[in-house]
Design an enzyme around this catalytic site. Structure first.
Site, mmCIF file in Angstrom:
data_model
loop_
_atom_site.group_PDB
_atom_site.id
_atom_site.type_symbol
_atom_site.label_atom_id
_atom_site.label_comp_id
_atom_site.label_asym_id
_atom_site.label_seq_id
_atom_site.Cartn_x
_atom_site.Cartn_y
_atom_site.Cartn_z
ATOM 1 N N LYS A 170 67.245 53.592 6.311
ATOM 2 C CA LYS A 170 66.911 52.887 5.066
ATOM 3 C C LYS A 170 67.059 53.773 3.823
ATOM 4 C CE LYS A 170 63.793 49.487 7.112
ATOM 5 N NZ LYS A 170 62.481 48.821 7.014
ATOM 6 N N SER A 173 65.791 43.208 18.469
ATOM 7 C CA SER A 173 66.054 42.849 17.078
ATOM 8 C C SER A 173 65.630 41.419 16.814
ATOM 9 C CB SER A 173 67.552 43.008 16.774
ATOM 10 O OG SER A 173 67.892 42.345 15.575
ATOM 11 N N THR A 215 67.799 49.132 9.367
ATOM 12 C CA THR A 215 66.504 49.487 9.942
ATOM 13 C C THR A 215 66.468 50.976 10.254
ATOM 14 O OG1 THR A 215 64.830 48.828 11.568
ATOM 15 C CG2 THR A 215 67.121 48.897 12.350
ATOM 16 N N GLY A 222 58.345 57.094 6.376
ATOM 17 C CA GLY A 222 59.758 56.685 6.366
ATOM 18 C C GLY A 222 60.069 55.645 5.300
ATOM 19 N N GLY A 223 61.265 55.042 5.424
ATOM 20 C CA GLY A 223 61.734 54.073 4.438
ATOM 21 C C GLY A 223 60.830 52.870 4.278
ATOM 22 N N ALA A 224 60.288 52.367 5.391
ATOM 23 C CA ALA A 224 59.401 51.200 5.310
ATOM 24 C C ALA A 224 58.128 51.544 4.543
ATOM 25 C CB ALA A 224 59.049 50.692 6.703
ATOM 26 N N TYR A 241 55.665 43.749 15.489
ATOM 27 C CA TYR A 241 55.450 42.358 15.902
ATOM 28 C C TYR A 241 55.646 42.171 17.401
ATOM 29 C CZ TYR A 241 60.564 42.345 15.776
ATOM 30 O OH TYR A 241 61.880 42.670 15.986
ATOM 31 N N ASP A 243 61.794 44.385 2.240
ATOM 32 C CA ASP A 243 60.540 44.799 2.879
ATOM 33 C C ASP A 243 59.373 44.517 1.948
ATOM 34 O OD1 ASP A 243 61.501 45.753 5.306
ATOM 35 O OD2 ASP A 243 61.734 47.805 4.604
ATOM 36 N N GLY A 261 52.618 56.733 8.163
ATOM 37 C CA GLY A 261 54.062 56.955 8.218
ATOM 38 C C GLY A 261 54.625 57.311 6.852
#
Length: 248
Positions: A64, A14, A60, A129-131, A208, A104, A127
């Site tokens: 989300k 994290s 996360t 998903g939420g991001a 990252y 985000d 993708g």
């Protein structure tokens, strides 16, 4: 002491816990940041009930979207995006109100904007998903047309096996919103025709760790501009703190 934290599963690493605890220490803020690893979103109310000193949370993978049904208020951006990654915990007497935001989109748009050129008109979002919802919202705010890429047959998506070199030339902004290539699986990357990439291609990876993913390396070999998600995280962290401390 005020408490802040992160909910998700699994929380193998994290950024937030290290960043915020260092911030609190260096700025003399009487607060702590902890990780709440919950195997199901059903455990979320217990976190709120058993932590009366909680002032804010980050959210996360994979919660989300799922966390929204537990919130009392949504910011206009979070409502439009359909995903939340920041929660402000507001204590009013015996009542606790939860307000959801999306940082985000703030971190991403501020981070990618300097790299966008006039030839960047279409983007592939890897993708669903939420991001990816926040990334889609952010790219469309720049007037960029988007297509989401999924491993499975889903409405309004394209599958990896159907991405042709011609499509890569046309959709020359590609954003990885999946965990593919994240440590400890740094030898993996999304299956794309990398050979079709060139100096007009922009690859942005939300990952990252490692700081240079195989997705980025393979694009760079063909002249693509690449960027990882670290600056986005830092910009998000600034926005998170502002959300938690704004006037109600």
């Amino acid at each position: 002491m005020d408490k802040y934290g992160l909910i998700g599963y699994p929380l193998v690493h994290s950024f937030s816990i290290g960043y915020f605890n260092e911030k609190f220490k260096s700025e003399g803020i009487d607060a702590t940041y902890v990780n709440f690893e919950i195997p199901t979103i059903d455990d979320f109310p217990e976190i709120i009930d058993t932590n009366p000193d909680l002032r804010g949370l980050n959210v996360t993978i994979p919660y989300k979207e799922k966390v929204i049904s537990y919130l009392d208020i949504l910011s206009p951006e979070a409502r439009a995006i359909g995903a939340v990654n920041v929660i402000k915990v507001i204590h009013k007497g015996k009542n606790t109100l939860l307000k959801g935001y999306n940082s985000d989109v703030i971190g991403f748009t501020q981070s990618i904007e300097p790299l966008l050129q006039t030839h960047h008109k279409k983007a592939l979002i890897l993708g669903t998903g939420g991001a990816s919802k926040a990334i889609d919202y952010g790219l469309r705010s720049f007037g960029i047309k988007t297509i989401k890429v999924s491993r499975y047959e889903r409405t309004n998506t394209i599958q990896y096996e159907n991405i042709t070199p011609e499509l890569i030339k046309e959709y020359n902004v590609i954003v990885n919103c999946t965990p593919c290539g994240m440590y400890p699986h740094a030898d993996e990357c999304p299956q794309l025709p990398y050979e079709a990439m060139d100096e007009h291609t922009l690859l942005y990876d939300l990952i990252y760790n490692p700081d240079e993913t195989l997705f980025m390396k393979k694009g760079q070999e063909h002249g693509a501009t690449v960027k990882n998600g670290l600056e986005m995280l830092l910009l998000q962290a600034f926005a998170n703190w502002n959300f938690w401390n704004e006037e109600d």
